[in-house]
Motif scaffolding. Sequence first.
Motif, PDB file in Angstrom:
ATOM      1  N   MET B   1      26.206  38.731  32.413  1.00  9.58           N
ATOM      2  CA  MET B   1      27.512  38.116  32.725  1.00  9.58           C
ATOM      3  C   MET B   1      28.117  38.746  33.992  1.00  9.58           C
ATOM      4  N   HIS B   2      28.483  37.942  34.955  1.00  9.59           N
ATOM      5  CA  HIS B   2      29.054  38.451  36.199  1.00  9.59           C
ATOM      6  C   HIS B   2      30.576  38.487  36.105  1.00  9.59           C
ATOM      7  N   THR B   3      31.158  39.333  36.918  1.00 14.40           N
ATOM      8  CA  THR B   3      32.623  39.305  37.007  1.00 14.40           C
ATOM      9  C   THR B   3      33.027  39.212  38.476  1.00 14.40           C
ATOM     10  N   ILE B   4      34.056  38.455  38.715  1.00  7.56           N
ATOM     11  CA  ILE B   4      34.622  38.389  40.068  1.00  7.56           C
ATOM     12  C   ILE B   4      36.056  38.868  39.942  1.00  7.56           C
ATOM     13  N   GLY B   5      36.359  39.968  40.612  1.00  2.97           N
ATOM     14  CA  GLY B   5      37.689  40.572  40.497  1.00  2.97           C
ATOM     15  C   GLY B   5      38.786  39.661  41.020  1.00  2.97           C
ATOM     16  N   ARG B   6      39.936  39.758  40.362  1.00  2.65           N
ATOM     17  CA  ARG B   6      41.093  38.958  40.792  1.00  2.65           C
ATOM     18  C   ARG B   6      41.466  39.267  42.232  1.00  2.65           C
ATOM     19  N   LEU B   7      41.463  40.582  42.553  1.00  2.00           N
ATOM     20  CA  LEU B   7      41.885  40.975  43.895  1.00  2.00           C
ATOM     21  C   LEU B   7      40.984  40.368  44.961  1.00  2.00           C
ATOM     22  N   GLN B   8      39.679  40.305  44.641  1.00  2.00           N
ATOM     23  CA  GLN B   8      38.735  39.701  45.589  1.00  2.00           C
ATOM     24  C   GLN B   8      39.091  38.232  45.828  1.00  2.00           C
ATOM     25  N   ILE B   9      39.382  37.544  44.724  1.00  2.00           N
ATOM     26  CA  ILE B   9      39.730  36.118  44.840  1.00  2.00           C
ATOM     27  C   ILE B   9      41.004  35.963  45.673  1.00  2.00           C
ATOM     28  N   TYR B  10      42.010  36.797  45.384  1.00  2.01           N
ATOM     29  CA  TYR B  10      43.280  36.683  46.114  1.00  2.01           C
ATOM     30  C   TYR B  10      43.080  37.001  47.598  1.00  2.01           C
ATOM     31  N   PHE B  11      42.188  37.965  47.874  1.00  7.46           N
ATOM     32  CA  PHE B  11      41.921  38.309  49.270  1.00  7.46           C
ATOM     33  C   PHE B  11      41.275  37.121  49.988  1.00  7.46           C
ATOM     34  N   ALA B  41      40.069  26.609  45.381  1.00  8.90           N
ATOM     35  CA  ALA B  41      40.557  26.416  44.004  1.00  8.90           C
ATOM     36  C   ALA B  41      39.494  25.670  43.197  1.00  8.90           C
ATOM     37  N   VAL B  42      38.851  24.694  43.839  1.00  7.34           N
ATOM     38  CA  VAL B  42      37.790  23.930  43.162  1.00  7.34           C
ATOM     39  C   VAL B  42      36.600  24.848  42.874  1.00  7.34           C
ATOM     40  N   PHE B  43      36.241  25.657  43.863  1.00 11.20           N
ATOM     41  CA  PHE B  43      35.078  26.550  43.689  1.00 11.20           C
ATOM     42  C   PHE B  43      35.276  27.500  42.503  1.00 11.20           C
ATOM     43  N   PHE B  44      36.418  28.194  42.503  1.00 13.08           N
ATOM     44  CA  PHE B  44      36.643  29.177  41.442  1.00 13.08           C
ATOM     45  C   PHE B  44      36.872  28.485  40.092  1.00 13.08           C
ATOM     46  N   GLY B  45      37.442  27.298  40.121  1.00 13.31           N
ATOM     47  CA  GLY B  45      37.589  26.523  38.887  1.00 13.31           C
ATOM     48  C   GLY B  45      36.236  26.156  38.313  1.00 13.31           C
ATOM     49  N   LEU B  46      35.338  25.695  39.198  1.00 11.55           N
ATOM     50  CA  LEU B  46      34.005  25.275  38.764  1.00 11.55           C
ATOM     51  C   LEU B  46      33.237  26.424  38.121  1.00 11.55           C
ATOM     52  N   PHE B  47      33.299  27.598  38.767  1.00 14.62           N
ATOM     53  CA  PHE B  47      32.461  28.693  38.309  1.00 14.62           C
ATOM     54  C   PHE B  47      33.144  29.629  37.312  1.00 14.62           C
ATOM     55  N   LEU B  48      34.475  29.659  37.308  1.00 16.48           N
ATOM     56  CA  LEU B  48      35.158  30.617  36.429  1.00 16.48           C
ATOM     57  C   LEU B  48      35.856  29.947  35.245  1.00 16.48           C
ATOM     58  N   GLY B  51      40.839  28.105  32.938  1.00 19.74           N
ATOM     59  CA  GLY B  51      41.938  29.083  32.985  1.00 19.74           C
ATOM     60  C   GLY B  51      42.038  29.740  34.350  1.00 19.74           C
ATOM     61  N   ARG B  52      40.885  30.243  34.825  1.00 15.54           N
ATOM     62  CA  ARG B  52      40.889  30.913  36.124  1.00 15.54           C
ATOM     63  C   ARG B  52      41.044  29.905  37.267  1.00 15.54           C
ATOM     64  N   GLY B  53      40.580  28.674  37.023  1.00 16.88           N
ATOM     65  CA  GLY B  53      40.781  27.612  38.025  1.00 16.88           C
ATOM     66  C   GLY B  53      42.262  27.358  38.219  1.00 16.88           C
ATOM     67  N   LEU B  54      42.985  27.278  37.081  1.00 15.17           N
ATOM     68  CA  LEU B  54      44.442  27.074  37.133  1.00 15.17           C
ATOM     69  C   LEU B  54      45.110  28.250  37.851  1.00 15.17           C
ATOM     70  N   GLU B  55      44.683  29.457  37.494  1.00 16.96           N
ATOM     71  CA  GLU B  55      45.280  30.661  38.102  1.00 16.96           C
ATOM     72  C   GLU B  55      45.021  30.702  39.609  1.00 16.96           C
ATOM     73  N   THR B  56      43.767  30.448  40.009  1.00 14.79           N
ATOM     74  CA  THR B  56      43.423  30.444  41.430  1.00 14.79           C
ATOM     75  C   THR B  56      44.228  29.375  42.170  1.00 14.79           C
ATOM     76  N   GLY B  57      44.319  28.209  41.548  1.00 13.24           N
ATOM     77  CA  GLY B  57      45.073  27.113  42.165  1.00 13.24           C
ATOM     78  C   GLY B  57      46.537  27.475  42.343  1.00 13.24           C
ATOM     79  N   ILE B  58      47.099  28.138  41.329  1.00 11.31           N
ATOM     80  CA  ILE B  58      48.519  28.532  41.413  1.00 11.31           C
ATOM     81  C   ILE B  58      48.733  29.541  42.544  1.00 11.31           C
ATOM     82  N   VAL B  59      47.817  30.517  42.663  1.00 11.06           N
ATOM     83  CA  VAL B  59      47.961  31.516  43.738  1.00 11.06           C
ATOM     84  C   VAL B  59      47.789  30.830  45.103  1.00 11.06           C
ATOM     85  N   ALA B  60      46.754  29.979  45.209  1.00 14.15           N
ATOM     86  CA  ALA B  60      46.524  29.262  46.476  1.00 14.15           C
ATOM     87  C   ALA B  60      47.743  28.407  46.819  1.00 14.15           C
TER      88      ALA B  60
END
Lengths: 259, 170
Positions: B1-11, B41-48, B51-60
Amino acid sequence: MRNRKNIAVKILAVLAFLVFLIINSRSISNPFRTGISGAASLPLKGLNGAMRAVKKIIPFASLREENRLLRERIDLLNRRIEESGTLSAENRRLKDILGFKNAIPFSSIPAEVIGRDPSNWSNSLIINKGSAHGINDNRAVISMKGLVGRTLEVGRTSSKILLITDPNSKAGVIIQRNRQGGILVGRPDGSCKMIYIALDSDVAPGDRVITAGFGSVFPKGILIGEVAAVGKEPGRLYKYAIVRPAQDMTKLEEVLCIR
Amino acid sequence: MHTIGRLQIYFILALALLLQVTVLRHIAIFGVRPDLLVMLAVFFGLFLGPGRGLETGIVAGALADLFALDFFGIHIFIFGLTGLLAGILGTKFSRDSARTRCLLVAVLTAFSMALHFFIASIFSGWIGLSFGGYFLGSVFPVCIYTALISIPIFFKLIEIYGLRGSEEYL
């Protein structure tokens, strides 16, 4: 099952909060956004400067590549010609804007465009001048070719400009030839639409559209653009005209903010 | 199982925003720019997942709202919903297929732009462009451009994070 229900409830709560946020957006956003864009103006200026430097370097790199087979002397001369060409073009552009600044009957502040709207819906710009330089809210912004928009959300060292092509922009305008009045609204596709034109008026493609000077924002007589097409919407008692702005907003680099 | 850190996504999102407001106009074709924030937002939604798609979209969306002159919160709402939808669709389609990913980016970009049109119509009252005109003049070229540019960017991100469509990422 219960877990899924919980997630759905949380998502619905987030979406409901966002709807509330949009409804109350004007009161929440302005001071917050102005502060953030002011803080971000430095990296924006840096990136913009870097991009300009890259634009200057790219022709040199290709020249070097091209002249690899030529003698060193020709290479040097070519590079110098290129360098002087870039400098004189920049000089000419700055002289033009200075000459224009002196020619217009309004007191104005020149500013450089350092950023653009991140979305494809609205049309706005970020400039490198703010209240510290004498920029005020709701003032007309022009270029050498015509009206650009008006200042909104003025920060200390940067400001945002709502372009005339933005769907939220509205301005009182007239047709220069027959003084027929109307309201100019922006469209997301980068053009403008002049509405409320009397049905019996003779507006034709090619007519120049200028500001009417009705409100306190835009002074009278600033060129906006030319009529590209005229039509009538079904069920309405007025005509409309699609106006092509004289200034291509995608290529703007410097603007003048009227005081 | 891989993890992608929140901070990386926000960066990545912050970097995309900087590119969007400064450099991207230099690659505009007939004034049309790809929408990097929706694409991410689509990329992170697709792969994460949703929930994380919504979060990424909200930050974006929050980042976009800070630099836009629109109703504050409109991008948060639209991008959040787009990320959520991408997450839901990611569970139904193969994430390994570049063609599927490209198509999903095009469809979801069109969805976000269409949603913007309808929300703006409600709040502004009147927009000087019909939906058909807006779709042909803006939505269609932007979603094609965004979908095309997503191909190399998605490949690079998948390579960097070692993502596989069949795995779950948190």
